[in-house]
Design an enzyme around this catalytic site. Structure first.
Site, short mmCIF file in Angstrom:
data_model
loop_
_atom_site.label_atom_id
_atom_site.label_comp_id
_atom_site.label_asym_id
_atom_site.label_seq_id
_atom_site.Cartn_x
_atom_site.Cartn_y
_atom_site.Cartn_z
N ASN A 209 7.94 -46.34 -8.03
CA ASN A 209 7.29 -46.03 -9.30
C ASN A 209 8.03 -46.73 -10.43
O ASN A 209 9.00 -47.46 -10.19
CB ASN A 209 7.21 -44.51 -9.52
N PRO A 304 9.44 -33.13 0.28
CA PRO A 304 9.76 -31.81 -0.27
C PRO A 304 9.79 -31.89 -1.80
O PRO A 304 10.16 -32.92 -2.35
CB PRO A 304 11.16 -31.51 0.28
N PHE A 322 11.34 -32.08 -15.72
CA PHE A 322 10.55 -32.97 -16.56
C PHE A 322 9.10 -32.91 -16.09
O PHE A 322 8.84 -32.64 -14.91
CB PHE A 322 11.05 -34.42 -16.44
N LYS A 340 7.65 -24.16 -10.74
CA LYS A 340 8.96 -24.58 -10.25
C LYS A 340 10.08 -23.66 -10.74
O LYS A 340 11.25 -23.89 -10.44
CB LYS A 340 9.23 -26.04 -10.66
O1 PMT Z 1 13.50 -43.44 -15.90
P1 PMT Z 1 12.81 -43.86 -17.19
O2 PMT Z 1 12.22 -45.24 -17.10
O3 PMT Z 1 13.71 -43.65 -18.38
O4 PMT Z 1 11.55 -42.90 -17.40
C1 PMT Z 1 11.75 -41.54 -17.68
C2 PMT Z 1 10.75 -40.66 -16.92
C3 PMT Z 1 9.33 -40.91 -17.42
C4 PMT Z 1 10.84 -40.93 -15.42
C5 PMT Z 1 11.19 -39.16 -17.22
O5 PMT Z 1 11.13 -38.95 -18.61
C6 PMT Z 1 10.31 -38.17 -16.48
O6 PMT Z 1 9.26 -37.74 -16.95
N1 PMT Z 1 10.77 -37.75 -15.26
C7 PMT Z 1 10.00 -36.91 -14.34
C8 PMT Z 1 9.03 -37.75 -13.56
C9 PMT Z 1 8.25 -36.94 -12.56
O7 PMT Z 1 8.38 -37.15 -11.41
O8 PMT Z 1 7.52 -36.00 -13.09
P2 PMT Z 1 6.56 -35.01 -12.24
O9 PMT Z 1 5.73 -34.38 -13.30
O10 PMT Z 1 5.89 -35.73 -11.14
O11 PMT Z 1 7.57 -33.97 -11.59
C10 PMT Z 1 7.93 -32.74 -12.23
C11 PMT Z 1 9.37 -32.39 -11.96
O12 PMT Z 1 9.56 -32.12 -10.57
C12 PMT Z 1 10.36 -33.48 -12.32
O13 PMT Z 1 11.49 -32.86 -12.88
C13 PMT Z 1 10.68 -34.13 -10.96
O14 PMT Z 1 12.01 -34.65 -10.94
C14 PMT Z 1 10.54 -32.95 -10.01
N2 PMT Z 1 10.11 -33.34 -8.66
C15 PMT Z 1 8.89 -33.92 -8.46
C16 PMT Z 1 8.49 -34.22 -7.18
C17 PMT Z 1 9.34 -33.91 -6.08
N3 PMT Z 1 8.99 -34.19 -4.85
N4 PMT Z 1 10.53 -33.34 -6.32
C18 PMT Z 1 10.93 -33.04 -7.58
O15 PMT Z 1 12.03 -32.52 -7.79
#
Ligand code: PMT
Length: 402
Positions: A209, A304, A322, A340
């Site tokens: 990504n 996971p 995030f 979460k």
């Molecule tokens: O790295 P940069 O280029 O600076 O960009 C920053 C960013 C956009 C990556 C950052 O600001 C951000 O939004 N990070 C979270 C990205 C993400 O995966 O978001 P999500 O909405 O899909 O996931 C929600 C949360 O669950 C996140 O905290 C993620 O780390 C966590 N997650 C998601 C999937 C998974 N299998 N395990 C997780 O722990």
């Protein structure tokens, strides 16, 4: 605020050099121990003797002068100081800092020090807006260097525009704010995840990504600055590990899961800024997949959800997640916060210019389970990290009032 703090004021050659005298004087009045390094051109604008008298310390100009205090003076000073503020910072010194050029006393200390660095740019507005200067500032901010100003207004060259050095009082206030918050997380342990995981298809290809890791690295730096012992679990990035932070490198979501879970019971705070792949290829080919002209279907299996797992397992830890969204930002973020079981979720709309993937800045809202919401304008990722640190400290019961 500055009792016991050793601050190096770097002065470079611009008309605003005379304002360095006020910066030094204000720092001294607030009990800082002040050292001064001037470039040769700065000495054309203001006499070293003036700054020596105000700082009550010898002024450094030449790299090969007789040492005034220590052996290999620029190195011992670089290690001794708690912060450097370059005021004024010309386009020239910003360029040298961006490329790591060390050809005089000040630029050598700037390269050698691991102390926080502040720059107060001051130059003609056309020079300030030149793409080279802007690119250099972006590089420096990305490295965690604090840029103060510049202000807009009348310039010594007779024009009006951006490029006036920030007022000394504002520069000193920024330093005071920085030191004021420094120890909020002393004695605490934090874990941050950063970057985008890579899910291999074969030995040469992966599903990935757009995450650069900048957001997570900036948060790790902010936590470390606030005194937390910080571990950074990082997917592949091009970024340098922030000084003082311990990095664990991983590639895949499963590796990130193992690294995070292995440390979870030892930490007080987890910030999950990484973009973790929700799925991985069901099969990883041992050899490079060859093209044969036919269509292919890729079977994916779920990874996971690391954060959700932490939410189930948490005891006293503060969990920060995030939410990277492209639509329905707040509703989706709130849903993730509940699902979460996190104490705070940082919502970012990754379609906005200046926000999300790859950008040095972000536009975020902090959402809390009690319904509170804090919106931020476009600010650097490091600033987002510092705001996050304050909220984390509050959640841990630390008094953060200044
Ligand atoms: O790295 P940069 O280029 O600076 O960009 C920053 C960013 C956009 C990556 C950052 O600001 C951000 O939004 N990070 C979270 C990205 C993400 O995966 O978001 P999500 O909405 O899909 O996931 C929600 C949360 O669950 C996140 O905290 C993620 O780390 C966590 N997650 C998601 C999937 C998974 N299998 N395990 C997780 O722990």
């Amino acid at each position: 605020m500055f009792i016991g703090k050793k601050i190096l004021v770097g002065v470079t050659g611009g008309i605003a050099a005379y304002k360095a005298a006020e910066v030094i004087s204000r720092l001294r009045k607030q009990h800082a121990e002040v050292h001064v390094a001037m470039t040769k051109s700065a000495t054309e604008f203001i006499a070293p003797l003036t700054l020596q008298s105000l700082s009550a310390n010898p002024v450094h100009v030449e790299l090969f002068d007789e040492p005034k205090l220590w052996n290999v003076e620029h190195i011992s000073l670089a290690e001794y100081i708690d912060a450097v503020v370059v005021a004024p910072a010309t386009a020239n010194i910003l360029t040298k800092m961006a490329i790591g050029l060390a050809d005089d006393f000040l630029s050598t200390v700037l390269l050698a020090t691991r102390a926080p660095i502040f720059v107060a740019p001051a130059m003609n507005h056309a020079m300030f807006h030149h793409p080279a200067t802007q690119a250099n500032l972006t590089i420096l901010k990305d490295r965690g260097i604090h840029a103060l100003g510049p202000d807009t207004g009348f310039q010594a060259c007779g024009t009006v525009g951006d490029g006036r050095m920030s007022e000394p009082v504002e520069i000193v206030e920024s330093l005071a704010r920085f030191f004021g918050g420094k120890d909020w997380l002393k004695g605490k342990r934090a874990l941050v995840t950063a970057g985008g995981t890579r899910e291999p298809l074969d030995p040469v290809r992966y599903l990935g990504n757009r995450s650069s890791g900048r957001m997570g690295y900036a948060i790790a730096q902010a936590l470390q600055e606030a005194g937390a012992e910080t571990v950074l679990v990082s997917a592949p990035t091009d970024l340098a590990t922030p000084p003082g932070v311990t990095r664990i490198s991983v590639q895949t979501a499963l590796e990130m899961y193992d690294a995070v879970l292995a440390h979870f019971s030892e930490v007080d705070v987890v910030v999950k800024a990484a973009a973790v792949a929700d799925y991985r290829p069901a099969v990883q080919a041992e050899q490079k997949i060859k093209k044969d002209g036919t269509s292919r279907t890729l079977e994916l299996v779920p990874n996971p959800d690391i954060l959700a797992e932490l939410g189930r397992k948490k005891t006293s830890q503060i969990l920060v997640g995030f939410a990277a969204e492209t639509e329905n930002l707040l509703t989706n973020a709130q849903h993730k916060m509940q699902r979460k079981n996190v104490n705070l979720i940082v919502a970012n709309d990754v379609t906005k210019p200046g926000a999300g993937f790859g950008s040095p800045t972000n536009i975020v809202s902090f959402l809390f389970p009690d319904g509170r919401k804090i919106d931020f304008p476009q600010i650097s990722k490091l600033e987002v990290g510092r705001h996050l640190v304050r909220e984390i400290a509050c959640l841990l019961g630390v008094d953060t009032k200044e």
